[in-house]
Design an enzyme around this catalytic site. Structure first.
Site, PDB file in Angstrom:
ATOM      1  N   GLY A 129       0.720  -1.097  -0.149  1.00 47.97           N
ATOM      2  CA  GLY A 129      -0.060   0.122  -0.087  1.00 47.97           C
ATOM      3  C   GLY A 129       0.719   1.259  -0.131  1.00 47.97           C
ATOM      4  N   ASN A 130       0.314   2.637   0.310  1.00 48.41           N
ATOM      5  CA  ASN A 130       1.044   3.647   0.385  1.00 48.41           C
ATOM      6  C   ASN A 130       0.200   4.454   1.457  1.00 48.41           C
ATOM      7  OD1 ASN A 130      -1.076   5.523  -0.544  1.00 48.41           O
ATOM      8  ND2 ASN A 130      -0.654   3.949  -2.466  1.00 48.41           N
ATOM      9  N   ARG A 131       0.851   5.560   1.630  1.00 46.06           N
ATOM     10  CA  ARG A 131       0.598   6.414   2.933  1.00 46.06           C
ATOM     11  C   ARG A 131      -0.343   7.651   2.510  1.00 46.06           C
ATOM     12  NH1 ARG A 131       6.290   6.478   5.849  1.00 46.06           N
ATOM     13  NH2 ARG A 131       6.075   8.782   5.149  1.00 46.06           N
ATOM     14  N   SER A 132      -1.027   7.615   1.492  1.00 47.25           N
ATOM     15  CA  SER A 132      -1.946   8.601   1.179  1.00 47.25           C
ATOM     16  C   SER A 132      -3.127   8.655   2.080  1.00 47.25           C
ATOM     17  CB  SER A 132      -2.724   8.375  -0.263  1.00 47.25           C
ATOM     18  OG  SER A 132      -3.394   9.249  -0.613  1.00 47.25           O
TER      19      SER A 132
END
Ligand code: CTP
Length: 408
Positions: free
Chosen positions: A208-211
């Site tokens: 995933g990513n940290r958006s």
């Protein structure tokens, strides 16, 4: 510290005004609550006095030597009326001054925000719609009501937006004026992606990513406030749904692609603010990957995800605007703007909202700063501010490029 007048008129949603008041005082503002006599049937003056630290009166016969009906309006930096009932809107549109709140509205030269709440029939009645048009023509902000459960079992447009939405939008008007929430997106359909996709490795793990989704949320809230019909395709965002917005929850890039392509067909504006994973694990294991088991991976092969923005551009309908986002840093090859212009050309979108992330942590911050690049070579700087204020700046750049409103 600014002086905010919080007008409260007599509807059951008056109880939510206490939370709006709290949001204003927590942001450091001095708040004077001016209820109508009807509002005090729902919430007592003591509640507003205790939460604001200021006296509360409803009529022009109290504090006569102070000339309160003139002084309160003259000294305000912002007036917010929440809830604004059909009767209050009618009296304000007529320019009546039969209680302290309407007198205050006549003496206020600052921006005024009305937040209507009433039954659907009353909201849709031509008399109310004419009053709203009159107040907007005179420069006031009249937010569209939220759609949802009303006082009884019925539901429809007429619900008061949530206090956090009201406070965030009011703060934009306080700083940037009524024009920042002008209804220039009325009749427009807007689809926004927000958040960050998650690509499964197995049933419990993902890439995933940290958006945080906060900028996309602010874009949705401000677009709804400016009159748009908003769909928010939300990838893994755990935030309260902004008022007037339909949320389509998605998980992976592929799910986001499917939802965006379906929703974009009818849209006037498509905004890709989501952080879409460029790659996904080639295989998502059907069962949990166990340490020491035969299936324990030594590497995770990745495959490319589709480029949703590029696909939306190729499928763009007549007159539709497609807006991309890019987080960029400068490097030895080129500066941020050069990289961004290359990306705008590569992706073929109409506008690219560029975040300069050189040397800084941006994820999850409450503020933002962007440059909006146009395919026509334009560059509009939106300085560092709350994400709602930045959203207002982005929509102003978008609205300037929209053609005549569709006749639907
Ligand atoms: N985007 C998309 N689909 C992807 C990746 C990105 O639609 N698979 C969209 C994002 O939502 C954003 C824009 O493309 O609006 C730019 O994202 P970015 O990650 O900066 O673009 P990339 O093409 O991945 O460029 P880079 O090689 O710089 O990562």
């Amino acid at each position: 510290m600014s002086s905010i007048v919080l007008g409260v008129s007599g509807g059951v949603a008056a109880y939510k005004a206490a939370f709006v008041l709290r949001a204003f005082t927590e942001a450091g503002h001095d708040v004077r609550v001016v209820p109508t006599p009807g509002a005090l049937h729902f919430v007592g003056a003591a509640t507003f006095e205790a939460l604001s630290g200021n006296p509360v009166t409803t009529d022009v016969w109290s504090d006569v030597p102070e000339v309160a009906h003139v002084r309160i309006g003259q000294h305000a930096d912002l007036v917010v009326v929440a809830p604004a009932t059909a009767d209050l809107l009618a009296r304000a549109a007529m320019g009546r001054a039969d209680d302290l709140l309407t007198a205050t509205l006549l003496t206020a030269s600052c921006p005024v925000v009305f937040v209507p709440a009433m039954h659907t029939e009353m909201w849709l009645h031509p008399a109310t719609q004419d009053n709203v048009a009159t107040l907007r023509r005179r420069g006031a902000v009249v937010l569209p009501p939220a759609v949802g459960r009303l006082t009884g079992p019925d539901s429809g447009p007429g619900r008061l937006p949530e206090p956090a939405d009201i406070a965030a939008l009011a703060m934009v008007v306080l700083k940037h004026g009524a024009d920042s929430l002008r209804p220039d997106l009325s009749g427009r359909r807007v689809v926004i992606s927000a958040g960050g996709t998650r690509e499964p490795l197995d049933p419990v793990r993902y890439l995933g990513n940290r958006s945080s989704g906060k900028q996309g949320w602010a874009l949705a809230r401000v677009a709804a406030a400016r009159g748009a019909d908003v769909v928010l395709v939300a990838a893994n965002v755990d935030l309260p749904v902004p008022f007037g917005v339909r949320v389509v929850p998605v998980g992976t890039a592929e799910e986001l692609r499917t939802a965006m392509l379906a929703e974009a067909v009818e849209a006037d504006v498509v905004v890709m603010s989501a952080a879409v994973a460029d790659f996904r694990p080639e295989v998502a294991a059907a069962t949990k990957l166990k340490k020491g088991s035969a299936g324990e991976p030594s590497a995770v092969p990745l495959v490319r995800n589709p480029d949703v923005l590029a696909e939306l551009v190729t499928k763009r309908t007549a007159g539709q605007l497609v807006v991309g986002f890019a987080a960029e840093t400068g490097d030895e090859d080129a500066d941020v703007l050069t990289h961004a212009r290359d990306k705008l050309a590569r992706k073929g979108c109409d506008l690219l909202v560029v975040n300069d992330v050189s040397g800084g942590q941006v994820f999850g911050r409450a503020d933002n700063a962007v440059i909006v690049l146009g395919a026509d070579g334009s560059a509009t700087e939106v300085p560092r501010d709350s994400k709602d204020a930045v959203a207002a700046g982005i929509w102003t750049a978008v609205a300037a490029r929209l053609g005549d409103p569709p006749s639907r």
